[in-house]
Design a protein around this motif. Structure first.
Motif, PDB file in Angstrom:
ATOM      1  N   TYR A 183      -5.407  18.122   3.455  1.00  0.00           N
ATOM      2  CA  TYR A 183      -4.405  19.184   3.361  1.00  0.00           C
ATOM      3  C   TYR A 183      -4.980  20.345   2.573  1.00  0.00           C
ATOM      4  CZ  TYR A 183       0.226  21.329   3.098  1.00  0.00           C
ATOM      5  OH  TYR A 183       1.299  22.178   3.241  1.00  0.00           O
ATOM      6  N   PHE A 185      -4.335  23.974   1.276  1.00  0.00           N
ATOM      7  CA  PHE A 185      -3.202  24.869   1.059  1.00  0.00           C
ATOM      8  C   PHE A 185      -3.456  26.264   1.623  1.00  0.00           C
ATOM      9  CE2 PHE A 185      -1.892  21.515  -1.774  1.00  0.00           C
ATOM     10  CZ  PHE A 185      -0.502  21.582  -1.742  1.00  0.00           C
ATOM     11  N   ALA A 188      -2.706  25.941   5.311  1.00  0.00           N
ATOM     12  CA  ALA A 188      -1.273  25.697   5.482  1.00  0.00           C
ATOM     13  C   ALA A 188      -0.460  26.976   5.289  1.00  0.00           C
ATOM     14  CB  ALA A 188      -0.807  24.622   4.500  1.00  0.00           C
ATOM     15  N   GLN A 189      -0.814  27.769   4.293  1.00  0.00           N
ATOM     16  CA  GLN A 189      -0.097  29.030   4.075  1.00  0.00           C
ATOM     17  C   GLN A 189      -0.350  30.009   5.208  1.00  0.00           C
ATOM     18  OE1 GLN A 189       2.212  29.768   2.154  1.00  0.00           O
ATOM     19  NE2 GLN A 189       2.256  31.971   1.774  1.00  0.00           N
ATOM     20  N   GLY A 193       3.351  28.161   5.896  1.00  0.00           N
ATOM     21  CA  GLY A 193       4.059  28.253   4.627  1.00  0.00           C
ATOM     22  C   GLY A 193       4.799  26.961   4.286  1.00  0.00           C
ATOM     23  N   LEU A 195       4.842  25.156   1.643  1.00  0.00           N
ATOM     24  CA  LEU A 195       3.704  24.301   1.311  1.00  0.00           C
ATOM     25  C   LEU A 195       4.103  22.947   0.747  1.00  0.00           C
ATOM     26  CD1 LEU A 195       1.380  27.043  -0.204  1.00  0.00           C
ATOM     27  CD2 LEU A 195       1.432  26.144   2.138  1.00  0.00           C
ATOM     28  N   THR A 198       5.959  20.755   3.384  1.00  0.00           N
ATOM     29  CA  THR A 198       5.105  20.151   4.407  1.00  0.00           C
ATOM     30  C   THR A 198       4.146  19.135   3.793  1.00  0.00           C
ATOM     31  OG1 THR A 198       3.560  22.019   4.262  1.00  0.00           O
ATOM     32  CG2 THR A 198       5.254  22.127   5.955  1.00  0.00           C
ATOM     33  N   PHE A 199       3.713  19.376   2.555  1.00  0.00           N
ATOM     34  CA  PHE A 199       2.890  18.375   1.879  1.00  0.00           C
ATOM     35  C   PHE A 199       3.678  17.075   1.712  1.00  0.00           C
ATOM     36  CE2 PHE A 199       1.121  16.023  -1.621  1.00  0.00           C
ATOM     37  CZ  PHE A 199      -0.246  16.203  -1.513  1.00  0.00           C
ATOM     38  N   ILE A 226      -0.048  32.629  -3.153  1.00  0.00           N
ATOM     39  CA  ILE A 226       0.317  31.240  -3.475  1.00  0.00           C
ATOM     40  C   ILE A 226       0.363  31.085  -4.989  1.00  0.00           C
ATOM     41  CG2 ILE A 226      -0.300  28.809  -3.285  1.00  0.00           C
ATOM     42  CD1 ILE A 226      -1.799  29.426  -0.738  1.00  0.00           C
ATOM     43  N   TYR A 228      -0.184  28.789  -7.563  1.00  0.00           N
ATOM     44  CA  TYR A 228      -0.791  27.464  -7.712  1.00  0.00           C
ATOM     45  C   TYR A 228      -0.294  26.716  -8.941  1.00  0.00           C
ATOM     46  CZ  TYR A 228      -3.759  27.520  -3.619  1.00  0.00           C
ATOM     47  OH  TYR A 228      -4.203  27.500  -2.314  1.00  0.00           O
ATOM     48  N   VAL A 231       2.373  24.914  -7.317  1.00  0.00           N
ATOM     49  CA  VAL A 231       1.795  23.894  -6.435  1.00  0.00           C
ATOM     50  C   VAL A 231       1.329  22.693  -7.255  1.00  0.00           C
ATOM     51  CG1 VAL A 231      -0.191  23.367  -4.967  1.00  0.00           C
ATOM     52  CG2 VAL A 231       1.155  25.431  -4.553  1.00  0.00           C
TER      53      VAL A 231
END
Length: 274
Positions: A183, A185, A188-189, A193, A195, A198-199, A226, A228, A231
């Motif tokens: 995965y 990021f 994915a973004q 999006g 994030l 979907t994770f 993003i 982080y 995240v």
């Protein structure tokens, strides 16, 4: 503001960061700023024993590299899903597993490949599943996980696997426990999006994580879209304790761009994580 992940396990991607020095010198550069693990794209231009020596010299763990991708310099991005290239794929996996054994690397990213404009995506996916089924058996003998990474369509138009859902469908069809989702990021973004949602939806399959800033694929800092810190806090809440590969292109000199990583012990005065 989200609470930062207290000790994210950051791994230096040596194909992307520390471009100021030659590849084999990047191991020392990574250790010097506090990393204790590395990943990169391809090791095959160097003797596996030489890379092993660099890992040992600097006390680094090898956590990921890619299987040979075909003619990378001319735009190929994997052969696993390319009809007619099955023999080449099998040889590539054998070579990758040989390197993995010496480097004691538990993960290999297997790139799916690009579907030509006139190609049949269903046929390419069928070949991909067949090849992965064979490769999973080979990798299992060395206790290696094979990683599938969805790549975004802006940077990689035509790539066979573009979403986590597409990766899941392949993984479930292969049915091997050592096929995992990688995965990233950044991808994915760029693709969808949402994030952390979907994770969470795919977490049962995720075996490795990578990060970079969006949109430039530069440092994952506050200048990018993003967050982080959020995240990392989300990953901690969800119980992810695996490696996080720093796969980004520094805007300038690598060490000068580590302000984002300083809270996690990475930087000019970094102390080895552990």
């Amino acid at each position: 503001m989200a609470t930062p992940l207290s000790k994210p396990k950051l791994a230096a991607n040596l194909s992307m960061i520390f471009p100021e020095v030659e590849f084999l010198d990047r191991f020392a550069a990574a250790a010097a700023v506090g990393f204790r693990a590395v990943e990169y794209l391809f090791p095959y231009a160097y003797a596996k024993t030489e890379i092993r020596a660099r890992l040992d010299s600097w006390g680094l763990e090898q956590v990921l590299f890619n299987a040979p991708p075909g003619d990378f310099e001319n735009g190929e991005r994997g052969v696993a899903g390319l009809p007619g290239r099955e023999d080449e794929f099998r040889k590539s996996i054998e070579l990758a597993l040989d390197y993995a054994a010496t480097l004691r690397c538990p993960r290999i990213h297997v790139m799916a490949g690009l579907v030509p404009l006139a190609g049949d995506p269903r046929r390419h996916r069928e070949v991909y599943v067949e090849n992965l089924s064979w490769a999973a058996g080979q990798a299992r003998n060395g206790s290696v996980d094979l990683m599938i990474e969805p790549l975004n369509a802006k940077d990689f138009p035509g790539y066979l696997i573009g979403t986590p859902q597409a990766a899941r469908s392949v993984i479930e069809e292969v049915g091997a426990r050592n096929i995992k989702l990688q995965y990233d990021f950044y991808h994915a973004q760029m693709t969808h999006g949402r994030l952390l949602d979907t994770f969470a939806a795919e977490q049962d399959l995720i075996g490795h994580v990578q990060i970079a800033g969006v949109p430039g694929r530069n440092e994952p800092d506050d200048s990018q879209e993003i967050n982080y810190r959020a995240v990392f806090a989300g990953l901690e809440t969800m119980g992810y304790g695996g490696w996080i590969g720093c796969e980004y292109r520094p805007r300038g000199e690598t060490v000068a761009g580590f302000a984002w990583a300083a809270p996690y012990g990475i930087g000019p005065k970094g102390k080895r994580q552990g």
